[in-house]
Design an enzyme around this catalytic site. Structure first.
Site, PDB file in Angstrom:
ATOM      1  N   LYS A  20      -4.373  16.527 110.448  1.00 39.68           N
ATOM      2  CA  LYS A  20      -4.835  15.750 109.288  1.00 39.68           C
ATOM      3  C   LYS A  20      -4.395  16.521 108.044  1.00 39.68           C
ATOM      4  CE  LYS A  20      -7.828  15.302 106.396  1.00 39.68           C
ATOM      5  NZ  LYS A  20      -7.628  15.361 104.925  1.00 39.68           N
ATOM      6  N   GLU A  53      -9.712  29.423 106.813  1.00 40.32           N
ATOM      7  CA  GLU A  53      -9.101  30.173 105.711  1.00 40.32           C
ATOM      8  C   GLU A  53      -9.527  29.444 104.452  1.00 40.32           C
ATOM      9  OE1 GLU A  53      -7.488  31.953 103.095  1.00 40.32           O
ATOM     10  OE2 GLU A  53      -5.786  30.648 103.471  1.00 40.32           O
ATOM     11  N   GLU A  91     -14.344  30.657  92.357  1.00 38.19           N
ATOM     12  CA  GLU A  91     -12.929  30.295  92.446  1.00 38.19           C
ATOM     13  C   GLU A  91     -12.667  29.062  91.571  1.00 38.19           C
ATOM     14  OE1 GLU A  91     -11.282  28.708  96.144  1.00 38.19           O
ATOM     15  OE2 GLU A  91      -9.598  30.079  95.922  1.00 38.19           O
ATOM     16  N   CYS A 118      -4.522  30.217  97.194  1.00 39.93           N
ATOM     17  CA  CYS A 118      -5.739  30.940  97.547  1.00 39.93           C
ATOM     18  C   CYS A 118      -5.537  32.434  97.309  1.00 39.93           C
ATOM     19  CB  CYS A 118      -6.162  30.637  98.969  1.00 39.93           C
ATOM     20  SG  CYS A 118      -4.879  30.945 100.136  1.00 39.93           S
TER      21      CYS A 118
HETATM   22  C1  UN1 Z   1      -2.324  29.728 100.189  1.00 42.48           C
HETATM   23  O1  UN1 Z   1      -2.453  29.722  98.971  1.00 42.48           O
HETATM   24  O2  UN1 Z   1      -3.103  29.030 100.896  1.00 42.48           O
HETATM   25  O3  UN1 Z   1       1.009  34.839  99.826  1.00 42.48           O
HETATM   26  C2  UN1 Z   1      -1.269  30.452 100.916  1.00 42.48           C
HETATM   27  C3  UN1 Z   1       1.087  33.748  99.339  1.00 42.48           C
HETATM   28  C4  UN1 Z   1       1.771  32.625 100.091  1.00 42.48           C
HETATM   29  C5  UN1 Z   1       0.784  31.806 100.838  1.00 42.48           C
HETATM   30  C6  UN1 Z   1      -0.386  31.327 100.075  1.00 42.48           C
HETATM   31  N1  UN1 Z   1       2.749  33.194 100.986  1.00 42.48           N
HETATM   32  O4  UN1 Z   1       0.621  33.517  98.244  1.00 42.48           O
END
Ligand code: UN1
Length: 498
Positions: free
Chosen positions: A174, A248, A380, A282
């Site tokens: 999804k 995550e 965040e 993230c």
């Molecule tokens: C994300 O933001 O979910 O290290 C992943 C990084 C990328 C991946 C980010 N290779 O910022």
């Protein structure tokens, strides 16, 4: 009329039984890029059936052959990199250089996991009895459910899909509701690479689609990347059915800058990690923890950098920062300006929408005078917003760094090797950088975080296989008699062994 994106179930492009549709908007123009289905529990159930039907044949396909298909996926992704990058930029806004990087992560992961087709290492170890052999094998699990976000439409799904597939599982995916067209374009690559029907299935949709996947009894694993609130809901529901879950979630990542740092390098890295991808990673840097001596000069340089960033449509090669993904994200980021002001924070750069008629744009923003514990320091925001916190010492910097509900990525800029190693030892996030921003994780190392960022699982690298495999421990006794381990070991060992 924008294109209609169909679901991919059992190797067929099919309509949703719900018939409900939604538009995927270009965040730079607010025009529709594609129309997709808001799929129902019935659609999810059909996809799970297809995945179950394909499972036995796929799990018995030799892993090196599965790997060859993944290598073909990598080759096709290389050929389609530009078109996939452009489509992603249209759907979620980040600049084409970044969406190209997104495709590249999927290519890297396809080669890495394709190679696992000839490894998927288990191990043997000595056993307690004579004439007996022991080994631990990685086994496939069954049907896995993947729920992914919009910010890395190919990279993040690839971290889940490719280890799941190489290990012999079948998949129901999804994708993020803001990126249905990019997601099905990714699924098409697998179809064209010769992945058998039903091994990968895609159902587009929003919350209720994901919920149906999480609650389907035949989906044994859920791998989720997204917001903390949704992740915890997924975890709670999946727990009731005893499922394995990989989460995550958020980050509140910091760069620590010590007085002795390489100044120019730090300025460049902070600018890129804070404002790249419009702060919607993230792993983005949302906190700058800076030692007192270097702070005035650093803040001045960062304000100049933030004000100089060219904002616009990510398809334009001169654009440095695209829009936020949608109106909701824009409202959220904008709302934090009031939160900052009411806490007495100084908005030293940005703080507003730029003067662009359409699109969900927001200026690169710098908050000065932020104190540990303030909302803008803890929550965040997921936008181009950097909070500056002044500290006296390395110890204080590390303490502030570690003191949030999240634990994904951290960085320190220092030329002092002792300080760097102390930071490696004492920082408690899942990823640590020395003299590099908080973004840029590579696929051969574990990716994930501590505390509220996850649930102890990791993606990518060898650790990423743990999410999608069960360990099977195998004992082979070739002594021809009953050897009862843990009961009469001494008797057997003193009885001689042949
Ligand atoms: C994300 O933001 O979910 O290290 C992943 C990084 C990328 C991946 C980010 N290779 O910022």
């Amino acid at each position: 009329m924008s294109d209609l994106v169909k679901n991919y179930v059992g190797g067929q492009w099919v309509e949703s039984r719900s018939g409900e549709r939604f538009d995927s908007l270009n965040p730079a123009t607010e025009e529709s890029v594609a129309t997709a289905y808001n799929s129902s529990a019935e659609d999810v159930a059909a996809a799970v059936e297809a995945a179950k039907a394909a499972y036995d044949k796929w799990r018995l396909t030799p892993a090196p052959r599965r790997g060859e298909i993944l290598f073909t996926v990598a080759e096709l992704l290389k050929q389609r990199k530009q078109e996939l990058a452009q489509l992603m930029t249209q759907e979620m806004g980040k600049i084409v250089a970044e969406t190209g990087g997104d495709v590249q992560e999927a290519i890297d992961m396809a080669y890495y996991m394709g190679g696992e087709g000839r490894r998927l290492m288990g191990y043997t170890a000595p056993v307690e009895m004579p004439n007996k052999f022991g080994m631990a094998l990685r086994d496939s699990v069954g049907v896995v459910g993947l729920i992914t976000p919009w910010n890395f439409p190919l990279a993040v799904p690839s971290w889940k899909m490719l280890p799941a597939l190489i290990a012999g599982n079948t998949v129901v995916w999804k994708p993020g509701e803001d990126v249905p067209a990019s997601s099905v374009a990714f699924a098409k690559v697998f179809e064209d690479a010769g992945l058998p029907p039903g091994v990968l299935n895609v159902v587009t949709g929003a919350g209720k689609t994901g919920e149906a996947l999480v609650n389907h009894p035949d989906v044994r694993i859920i791998s989720f990347t997204g917001s903390t609130d949704t992740g915890i809901r997924v975890y709670t529901q999946a727990a009731q059915l005893g499922k394995k879950v990989t989460l995550e979630m958020g980050g509140k990542n910091a760069i620590i800058v010590m007085d002795d740092a390489n100044f120019d390098l730090a300025v460049q890295a902070i600018t890129w990690s804070a404002y790249g991808t419009t702060g919607q990673r993230c792993t983005a840097t949302s906190r700058l923890i800076v030692q007192k001596g270097i702070k005035p000069k650093l803040v001045e340089a960062l304000i100049a950098k933030a004000n100089a960033i060219r904002i616009g449509n990510g398809l334009d090669a001169t654009t440095e920062m695209g829009p936020l993904v949608n109106q909701k994200a824009l409202n959220k980021v904008a709302s934090y300006m009031d939160v900052a002001k009411s806490d007495g924070v100084v908005i030293a750069a940005g703080g507003n929408r730029p003067d662009i008629a359409k699109g969900y744009f927001f200026q690169p923003t710098l908050f000065d005078g932020v104190k540990p514990g303030m909302r803008v320091e803890q929550e965040e925001i997921f936008g181009p917003v950097l909070s500056v916190i002044e500290v006296e010492s390395l110890e204080e910097a590390i303490h502030v760094n570690n003191n949030t509900r999240y634990g994904l990525s951290s960085s320190i800029f220092t030329e002092n090797v002792n300080a760097a190693f102390r930071a490696i030892r004492d920082i408690t996030t899942g990823i640590v950088y020395i003299n590099h921003g908080t973004t840029g994780a590579e696929i051969q190392f574990p990716f994930g975080g501590t505390r509220g960022t996850g649930n102890g699982m990791r993606e990518a690298g060898q650790a990423g296989l743990n999410s999608f495999t069960e360990w099977k421990s195998v004992y082979v006794d070739y002594s021809g008699r009953l050897q009862r381990a843990q009961i009469d070991t001494d008797a057997i060992l003193s009885d001689g062994n042949d």
